[in-house]
Every structure is written in C-alpha cells, then in structure tokens.
Design an enzyme around this catalytic site. Structure first.
Site, PDB file in Angstrom:
ATOM      1  N   MET A  93      17.271 -37.900 -55.389  1.00 42.04           N
ATOM      2  CA  MET A  93      18.354 -38.875 -55.246  1.00 42.04           C
ATOM      3  C   MET A  93      19.060 -39.140 -56.573  1.00 42.04           C
ATOM      4  SD  MET A  93      18.220 -42.714 -53.656  1.00 42.04           S
ATOM      5  CE  MET A  93      17.631 -42.164 -52.070  1.00 42.04           C
ATOM      6  N   LYS A 148      45.059 -39.714 -53.126  1.00 42.56           N
ATOM      7  CA  LYS A 148      44.162 -40.326 -52.140  1.00 42.56           C
ATOM      8  C   LYS A 148      42.716 -40.160 -52.587  1.00 42.56           C
ATOM      9  CE  LYS A 148      44.046 -36.157 -49.258  1.00 42.56           C
ATOM     10  NZ  LYS A 148      44.707 -35.483 -48.121  1.00 42.56           N
ATOM     11  N   TYR A 173       9.977 -32.573 -55.089  1.00 39.36           N
ATOM     12  CA  TYR A 173       9.492 -32.772 -53.720  1.00 39.36           C
ATOM     13  C   TYR A 173       9.190 -31.445 -53.046  1.00 39.36           C
ATOM     14  CZ  TYR A 173      10.942 -37.619 -54.102  1.00 39.36           C
ATOM     15  OH  TYR A 173      11.069 -38.920 -54.488  1.00 39.36           O
ATOM     16  N   ARG A 179      46.020 -33.702 -35.623  1.00 39.21           N
ATOM     17  CA  ARG A 179      45.182 -34.576 -36.428  1.00 39.21           C
ATOM     18  C   ARG A 179      46.044 -35.680 -37.015  1.00 39.21           C
ATOM     19  NH1 ARG A 179      43.739 -33.283 -42.576  1.00 39.21           N
ATOM     20  NH2 ARG A 179      45.740 -34.356 -42.712  1.00 39.21           N
TER      21      ARG A 179
HETATM   22  C1  LIG Z   1      45.550 -34.488 -48.611  1.00 37.75           C
HETATM   23  C2  LIG Z   1      46.919 -34.246 -48.174  1.00 37.75           C
HETATM   24  C3  LIG Z   1      47.803 -33.554 -49.019  1.00 37.75           C
HETATM   25  C4  LIG Z   1      47.372 -32.892 -50.293  1.00 37.75           C
HETATM   26  O1  LIG Z   1      46.703 -31.694 -49.964  1.00 37.75           O
HETATM   27  P1  LIG Z   1      46.104 -30.754 -51.086  1.00 37.75           P
HETATM   28  O2  LIG Z   1      45.728 -29.510 -50.377  1.00 37.75           O
HETATM   29  O3  LIG Z   1      44.930 -31.469 -51.634  1.00 37.75           O
HETATM   30  O4  LIG Z   1      47.163 -30.561 -52.091  1.00 37.75           O
HETATM   31  C5  LIG Z   1      49.115 -33.439 -48.608  1.00 37.75           C
HETATM   32  N1  LIG Z   1      49.540 -33.976 -47.442  1.00 37.75           N
HETATM   33  C6  LIG Z   1      48.719 -34.630 -46.609  1.00 37.75           C
HETATM   34  C7  LIG Z   1      49.238 -35.190 -45.345  1.00 37.75           C
HETATM   35  C8  LIG Z   1      47.370 -34.777 -46.933  1.00 37.75           C
HETATM   36  O5  LIG Z   1      46.556 -35.418 -46.108  1.00 37.75           O
END
Ligand SMILES: *Cc1c(COP(=O)(O)O)cnc(C)c1O
Length: 372
Positions: free
Chosen positions: A314, A45, A266, A140
């Site tokens: 930036m 992801k 800055y 969640r």
């Molecule tokens: C992101 C995620 C993972 C992977 O988690 P890591 O700690 O990065 O290995 C696994 N399952 C779900 C549902 C996630 O959202």
C-alpha cells in the site's frame, strides 16, 4: 525482516513528489501549434491529469493556448482565482450547473441533451454561453443525431438565457491515427454545425479533436483542438514523441543487504537468487503505483535502473539494487522525462498493462505536487 528494516544511515527524507515540468508543457503546446492552425484549448480536467490544474493551465496558456477545458464547471473557480483569464468550457458537470456561478466565472457550458438544455434555460439568471455537444459516435455524451433539431429548437426558444457560442463533438477512434476512422465523425460534425448555422445561430466555435486528432488528422481540427494528454507528454496515437512533463520521486526509506533465498514482501512473491541489497521506497499502490506489474518494472536510483521486486504494498515498494547500497534519504525517480535509467510514464503503463493516462491520474493526493 530485521535486516530489511535496519537503516543504513540516517538522513532526511523527501516526501514523495509529483513534479510538473512547465517547459515540457510549453514545448508540447508548441508541437500541437505546429500541427494546426486551429486554436488550442488546454484540457486540465482531473486536476490537470493529476499534476495540478493551475500549473498545467498556466504553462499551456503561456505557450499559446487560448481556452481551458474542464469537466465540472465548479472547477473553474480555482482557475479564475489563480488569475487565469482565458475562456473556459465545462462539458460534463456531474453535479449539475450553478448557472449564476457559471456566468460569474465566465464558464461556457457544453450541453449534450435536450433535458440539460431545458434545465439550463430554466435556471439561467444571467445569460449562459453554451456549446451544443453532438454525439459523434461515442454514445458517451453528446446529443443523439435524432434529437439535434429539438435541441436547436429549445436553444432558440431559450435565447437571452442561453447563448449558443460553440458546437462540439468527440472522436471515438482518433488514437488509431487513421483518418478514415474519423471520417464519419467529421461528417456528422459538419452536419451539426450546418444545422446550427441554418437555425440562425452564429458565429460558433466548432471543435472535435483532442490530442490524437490534433496530431494525426487535420480534417478533424475545425476551429479549435482540445489538448489534455498531450500537454503532459502523452500522445494517445503513439505516433508523435512529446515531452514528458511529469516526474515522480520518492526517498529510499530503508536499505539493507540480504542473503540469497530472501523472500520479499507479501506472499514472498519474489525470492532473491543471490546476496543482494534492497531499498524500500516510500510509495505504494495508495499513491498510484500500479499493483499489477509485469517483470521489468524498475525505478532509477543513483543513475541506474533497479528492478521492483515482490508485490507492491500500500505504502511501499522494494527495489533490488544489486551491489549498490543506497542510504536512507536517497532519491529514487519512479518516472520522469530523462530517458536512460529513468523510466517514462509510458514504461509504467506498459508494465501495468494500462494506458499512460491512468498512471498519471492515479497518483494519490498525499503525493506532494511541485513545479520544476
Ligand atoms: C478528455 C477530453 C479531451 C482531451 O483528450 P486528450 O486525449 O487527453 O487530449 C478532449 N475533449 C473531451 C470531451 C474530453 O473528455
């Protein structure tokens, strides 16, 4: 300021680059395989935690991962186009699920509410494989315990349009590396699975653990573990040294000697205490360099660690290189796996008061991606 902008020499600049190190991804998969008999899903992801979903997925699959995990089913197209052929699961689907496309791309869809499942049953033109997602303590995502039997009822009624192929949960406290923190979630997962089997579905692939659970608590492994952070060398439990799979480099854009008392950047947040040399590196907060840095942040140039001085801009940071003057075009390593003078992703997380995940996923899109 004029002194600062005068180039020491002219040479070609290399664009800022985030390199993925496939051999390190492979070694991390091997480390997880040594910790479990469960199958491994490579979670790619957020574009492979910022590295590029395809190179990370490919390295993981080459090392034995047999599933890929993503949040948005639409992201499967890129993986399929790259020739990755293993099963894919998508579990968030923020813009909804195109059921026909999911079936065409052979993406399993995780469903965490009765509404979502009803929608999928209504939309499915070809059968869609679903993993029923139980809320194992995070609130969640995932189906609340009280709705589980209704979810199963809708799944049964939708047979032929949806096919239940998995049951999943997610651990809220695995990074504590304390199995007792996972016990309630493991129990809820077992109950969820048993209810699915009693309802006449099966066989189902049961999965709960991500990287931390996979590395620290075998009771969470079930049939498959979902490894994301661990692929790129991040163990959220900070108990297992993994292989850093990321290297961020950028060029020295300007360098110059400046006298003692020179205010940098800055707000003049740093003033040189002695005559010294400065190098300006062409990456800044727009590229994901955290602006909230504590003392101690540095980058490697010429085999030495040099401190970042003044505020992060930036597009640039300024580094105090002491007696060394590095010509324009010299490569600076912001982070990498080498150790020694080269900071790690974990070092940057500490300097920024954050977790390594946000360091790598925050690297901006204009930073070139490459594979080592
Ligand atoms: C992101 C995620 C993972 C992977 O988690 P890591 O700690 O990065 O290995 C696994 N399952 C779900 C549902 C996630 O959202």
């Amino acid at each position: 300021m004029t002194a600062l902008l005068a180039p020491a020499t002219l040479s070609r600049l290399d664009a800022p680059t985030l390199q993925t190190i496939p051999s390190a991804v492979g070694a991390n998969v091997a480390r997880v395989r040594a910790a479990t008999d469960a199958a491994i899903m490579a979670v790619v992801k957020a574009d492979g935690y910022g590295h590029g979903a395809v190179p990370v997925a490919r390295a993981a699959v080459d090392a034995g991962a047999t599933w890929l995990g993503i949040t948005d089913a639409a992201d499967a197209a890129e993986l399929r186009a790259a020739g990755l052929d293993v099963p894919i699961l998508a579990w968030l689907n923020p813009s909804g699920v195109d059921a026909a496309q999911a079936a065409a791309d052979r993406v399993d869809i995780a469903v965490g509410s009765v509404d979502e499942l009803r929608q999928l049953v209504a939309d499915a033109s070809a059968p869609v494989r679903v993993h029923l997602h139980m809320d194992t303590g995070m609130a969640r995502g995932g189906c609340p315990v009280d709705d589980w039997s209704e979810l199963l009822r809708v799944a049964r009624a939708g047979r032929g349009r949806v096919e239940v192929s998995g049951v999943m949960g997610h651990l809220p406290r695995a990074d504590e590396a304390d199995p007792s923190a996972n016990a309630a979630a493991v129990l809820r997962m077992r109950h969820a699975r048993d209810a699915v089997l009693r309802a006449g579905f099966g066989p189902v692939l049961v999965h709960l653990a991500a990287t931390a659970g996979a590395l620290t608590d075998p009771s969470t492994h079930f049939d498959l573990v979902r490894i994301g952070a661990g692929l790129v060398g991040i163990d959220p439990s900070e108990t297992v040294p993994l292989h850093g799979a990321s290297r961020l480099t950028a060029s020295v854009v300007h360098s110059a000697r400046v006298p003692a008392g020179t205010a940098i950047g800055y707000g003049g947040a740093h003033v040189t205490g002695r005559e010294t040399a400065l190098s300006v590196i062409g990456v800044g907060y727009a590229d994901g360099i955290p602006r909230e840095l504590t003392e101690g942040a540095g980058v490697e140039i010429g085999g030495s660690r040099h401190p970042v001085v003044g505020r992060v801009s930036m597009d640039q940071i300024v580094v105090d290189t002491g007696d060394a003057v590095y010509p324009r075009g010299t490569t600076a390593t912001v982070f990498g796996p080498e150790g020694g003078a080269v900071p790690s992703v974990q070092d940057w997380a500490r300097w920024a008061g954050t977790i390594p995940h946000t360091v790598v996923t925050g690297i901006g899109t204009r930073v070139r991606r490459a594979t080592a």
